[in-house]
Design an enzyme around this catalytic site. Structure first.
Site, PDB file in Angstrom:
ATOM      1  N   LYS A  71      34.543  47.418  50.230  1.00 46.15           N
ATOM      2  CA  LYS A  71      35.127  47.801  48.934  1.00 46.15           C
ATOM      3  C   LYS A  71      35.577  46.549  48.188  1.00 46.15           C
ATOM      4  O   LYS A  71      35.695  45.480  48.782  1.00 46.15           O
ATOM      5  CB  LYS A  71      36.312  48.735  49.171  1.00 46.15           C
ATOM      6  CG  LYS A  71      37.478  48.083  49.911  1.00 46.15           C
ATOM      7  CD  LYS A  71      38.561  49.084  50.304  1.00 46.15           C
ATOM      8  CE  LYS A  71      39.684  48.421  51.094  1.00 46.15           C
ATOM      9  NZ  LYS A  71      40.658  49.396  51.612  1.00 46.15           N
ATOM     10  N   TYR A 307      52.787  23.288  32.103  1.00 47.72           N
ATOM     11  CA  TYR A 307      53.722  24.030  31.259  1.00 47.72           C
ATOM     12  C   TYR A 307      55.141  24.058  31.813  1.00 47.72           C
ATOM     13  O   TYR A 307      55.337  24.313  33.003  1.00 47.72           O
ATOM     14  CB  TYR A 307      53.233  25.469  31.085  1.00 47.72           C
ATOM     15  CG  TYR A 307      51.924  25.563  30.352  1.00 47.72           C
ATOM     16  CD1 TYR A 307      51.785  25.032  29.071  1.00 47.72           C
ATOM     17  CD2 TYR A 307      50.819  26.169  30.939  1.00 47.72           C
ATOM     18  CE1 TYR A 307      50.567  25.116  28.395  1.00 47.72           C
ATOM     19  CE2 TYR A 307      49.613  26.269  30.287  1.00 47.72           C
ATOM     20  CZ  TYR A 307      49.486  25.732  29.013  1.00 47.72           C
ATOM     21  OH  TYR A 307      48.287  25.812  28.351  1.00 47.72           O
TER      22      TYR A 307
HETATM   23  C1  PLP Z   1      40.655  49.087  53.068  1.00 47.75           C
HETATM   24  C2  PLP Z   1      40.592  50.115  54.081  1.00 47.75           C
HETATM   25  C3  PLP Z   1      40.263  49.786  55.405  1.00 47.75           C
HETATM   26  C4  PLP Z   1      40.084  48.375  55.897  1.00 47.75           C
HETATM   27  O1  PLP Z   1      41.336  47.797  56.177  1.00 47.75           O
HETATM   28  P1  PLP Z   1      41.455  46.304  56.763  1.00 47.75           P
HETATM   29  O2  PLP Z   1      42.892  46.146  57.062  1.00 47.75           O
HETATM   30  O3  PLP Z   1      40.994  45.401  55.678  1.00 47.75           O
HETATM   31  O4  PLP Z   1      40.603  46.246  57.952  1.00 47.75           O
HETATM   32  C5  PLP Z   1      40.102  50.815  56.306  1.00 47.75           C
HETATM   33  N1  PLP Z   1      40.288  52.097  55.925  1.00 47.75           N
HETATM   34  C6  PLP Z   1      40.630  52.444  54.676  1.00 47.75           C
HETATM   35  C7  PLP Z   1      40.821  53.880  54.339  1.00 47.75           C
HETATM   36  C8  PLP Z   1      40.819  51.465  53.712  1.00 47.75           C
HETATM   37  O5  PLP Z   1      41.169  51.806  52.488  1.00 47.75           O
END
Ligand code: PLP
Length: 624
Positions: A71, A307
């Site tokens: 994702k 800045y």
């Molecule tokens: C993002 C996500 C993961 C992965 O989690 P990590 O800690 O990056 O391994 C697993 N399950 C769900 C539902 C997620 O949203």
């Protein structure tokens, strides 16, 4: 480093938007093809690191399957190339939050099992069903998904998501009984098939958290209720990266690992734990954020920098400008984050601006020094090996590593490279294992755990200080049972247990035991040691000549330690497992139990190979 692709258009989320400002190299004026110039700034993604991490995490999760979570454009690493690399390394499925992310993977021709779990009333379920995207169902989605499937004359593959405590998505346990009934009805109509049940943990990065235990218990109750409603969810999945890595520390790892794990951050070579680095976990960081020094100049003491003049040079010095700023995803509050230039790591000074940051090189005169002027030198904010780590930036910015890599913006082209470093570390590739001749090989068929132990006990009589044994066998095969037999035969002090919690444990000879003065036993778990180099870190080389050394999961990692070894493989007996089929959880659990039982009826195949000069003499014939 061999560059395989230069993925200037990095977003799988918004292919149309991503083009706008991505290319940073001017088109060649003539039609003569020129090698593409190096991007002025880039996030370099080593696909070999991704593959290594998948292989490593899959080993930790075994026998559970591994879903690679890609994702958010693979946490900023480029979803399509990362997905391909993960699948190549053995990932069983892909996971994303949104159906749009899933569709981008399908559009790229990726046809692996793919799950999307976060939907809105505007989500295009019809497209998902049409392209075989599996869908998590947390509540209201069941009806629209069933309708989309019915309209298309298809069956939607769904995973029911239960909220076991995180308070985000998923059915509550109050709504769960009605949910499983409704799902069973829709399944009866053929509109959906419930292939999985999932939940998400809220504190897996905090080992030993009581909430995790509670979540697992609630999950088991939810699965039970689903079964009672007539569902047969074959893929139960709970663990994220920290859950997967820490499962080994649970009394019953299978409760955490279930049938599949969903790993995200670990794929990218980043530790989810506050107190452990990627290296500690055997992971290799995949992303390097780099540019080059774009300006170098001499300034006097008291020069304000960036800045608000938050930084003033304490003395006359040379300043270097690096063209990466918060528009590129460098956090604005990350003042002080590390920048590696010409072998030295400097702390960024002054405010992070939209387009740039400044480094105080700490000595005057560099701008006019033709040898040492760093104009054009590589500037690395984070990366693998000697580069600063993502962790240093997340500390500077008071956030977590996830956010640092995921927020690297579309202005930074992703360059996908393949260093091949995973192949260099693959089992069997280290040392001179391939050249060492096998002297003999024995195959034995014990039918009970006691017989397995008996073989080991008899083998011990042929062992002496300095011998190396490499022990292979899946979870529950009886490696610990075997080692216990060796310990008994050698007459070492009691207490041989699975070495999962420690890397190496030494069992001295028991002066009161059956074999006083005999060799000690060093029992090693190399499971968490990814490479031969990591094995060297625990100094086995030094202890090897002082004991009989047994290394579980040591194939491909310890051969360089000695010119000779016994390779012992324990396989479940014929019929225990169908060819090519993953063992189901129930049989694994049964096996684990059997290991601690008296163990009637445990047909196993034990293969012992003598390798190297130590074993040129005849094979021991008195083992069973
Ligand atoms: C993002 C996500 C993961 C992965 O989690 P990590 O800690 O990056 O391994 C697993 N399950 C769900 C539902 C997620 O949203």
């Amino acid at each position: 480093m061999e560059r395989v692709t230069t993925d200037l258009q990095t977003s799988s989320l918004s292919r149309t938007e991503a083009r706008t400002d991505a290319p940073t190299t001017a088109p060649a004026p003539s039609s003569t093809p020129r090698p593409p110039a190096r991007p002025e700034r880039s996030a370099v993604i080593d696909l070999a690191a991704i593959r290594h991490n998948v292989t490593h995490l899959k080993r930790l999760a075994a026998p559970a399957a591994l879903m690679a979570v890609v994702k958010a454009d693979a946490y900023g690493h480029g979803a399509v190339p990362v997905a391909r690399a993960a699948l190549e390394a053995g990932a069983d499925a892909l996971g994303v939050a949104h159906v749009t992310e899933a569709m981008a993977l399908r559009a790229a021709g990726i046809d692996a099992p793919l799950l999307a779990w976060l939907h809105t009333v505007d989500t295009d379920f019809a497209a998902a069903v049409e392209h075989d995207v599996e869908l998590a169902v947390s509540g209201w989605e069941l009806e629209p998904i069933a309708q989309a499937a019915a309209a298309a004359g298809r069956t939607a593959r769904i995973h029911l998501k239960v909220d076991t405590g995180l308070g985000r998505n998923g059915f509550t346990m109050q709504t769960w009984p009605a949910a499983v009934r409704a799902a069973a009805t829709a399944q009866g109509r053929g509109d959906v098939v419930v292939v999985g049940i999932m939940t998400h943990l809220g504190a897996a990065d905090d080992p030993g958290a009581a909430e995790t235990e509670e979540q697992l218990t609630v999950f088991e109750r939810a699965v039970q209720q689903a079964r009672e409603a007539g569902l047969d969810p074959s893929v139960r999945h709970v663990a994220n990266t920290p859950g997967t890595i820490d499962a080994a520390n649970l009394l019953d790892p299978a409760r955490m690992l279930n049938d599949m794990v969903r790993v995200g951050i670990g794929l990218y070579g980043i530790s989810p734990f506050e107190d452990r680095t990627a290296e500690d976990l055997g992971l290799i960081p995949a992303m390097t954020l780099r540019s080059t020094v774009s300006n170098v100049k001499e300034v006097p003491a008291g020069q304000g920098v960036s800045y608000g003049f938050r930084y003033r040079t304490p003395e006359a010095t040379t300043l270097a400008l690096v063209p990466l700023g918060y528009a590129d995803g460098v956090p604005r509050i990350g003042t002080g984050g590390p920048v590696h230039i010409n072998g030295v790591t400097y702390a960024e000074v002054g405010r992070v601006a939209m387009d740039q940051i400044v480094v105080d090189l700490g000595e005057p005169g560099l701008a006019t020094d033709t040898e040492r002027n760093p104009l054009g030198a590589e500037a690395v904010l984070f990366g693998a090996d000697d580069n600063p780590s993502v962790r240093e930036w997340s500390r500077a910015a008071q956030t977590i590593d996830y956010e640092i890599v995921t927020r690297i913006s579309q202005r930074v082209p992703r360059e996908h490279v393949d260093t091949g470093r995973d192949a260099a570390q693959a089992p069997g590739s280290s040392g001179n294992a391939a050249e060492t001749p096998e002297a003999w090989n024995l195959t034995l068929h014990p039918t009970t755990a006691q017989q397995t132990q008996e073989i080991a006990r008899n083998l011990a009589a042929h062992l002496r200080t300095g011998d190396l044994l490499v022990l292979t066998g899946e979870l529950g095969a009886g490696k610990t049972t075997f080692t216990q037999g060796l310990g008994a035969g050698l007459g070492v002090r009691e207490g041989i247990i699975s070495p999962t919690f420690v890397l190496a444990r030494r069992h001295p000879n028991d002066a009161e035991g059956p074999n006083p003065g005999g060799p000690a036993l060093v029992h090693v778990d190399a499971y968490r040691l990814a490479t031969a180099a990591e094995v060297d870190d625990i100094d086995l080389e030094e202890t090897l000549p002082t004991a009989v050394t047994v290394v579980e999961w040591g194939l491909g990692k310890v051969e360089h330690l000695s010119d000779s070894r016994l390779e012992i493989t324990i396989d479940r007996g014929v019929g225990a497992k169908e060819e090519g089929q993953a063992p189901d959880l129930a049989s694994v659990l049964a096996d684990l139990e059997a290991e601690t039982d008296d163990g009637e009826d445990e047909p196993r195949t034990v293969t012992i190979r003598g390798i190297g000069p130590r074993w040129v003499e005849a094979a021991p014939r008195d083992l069973l």
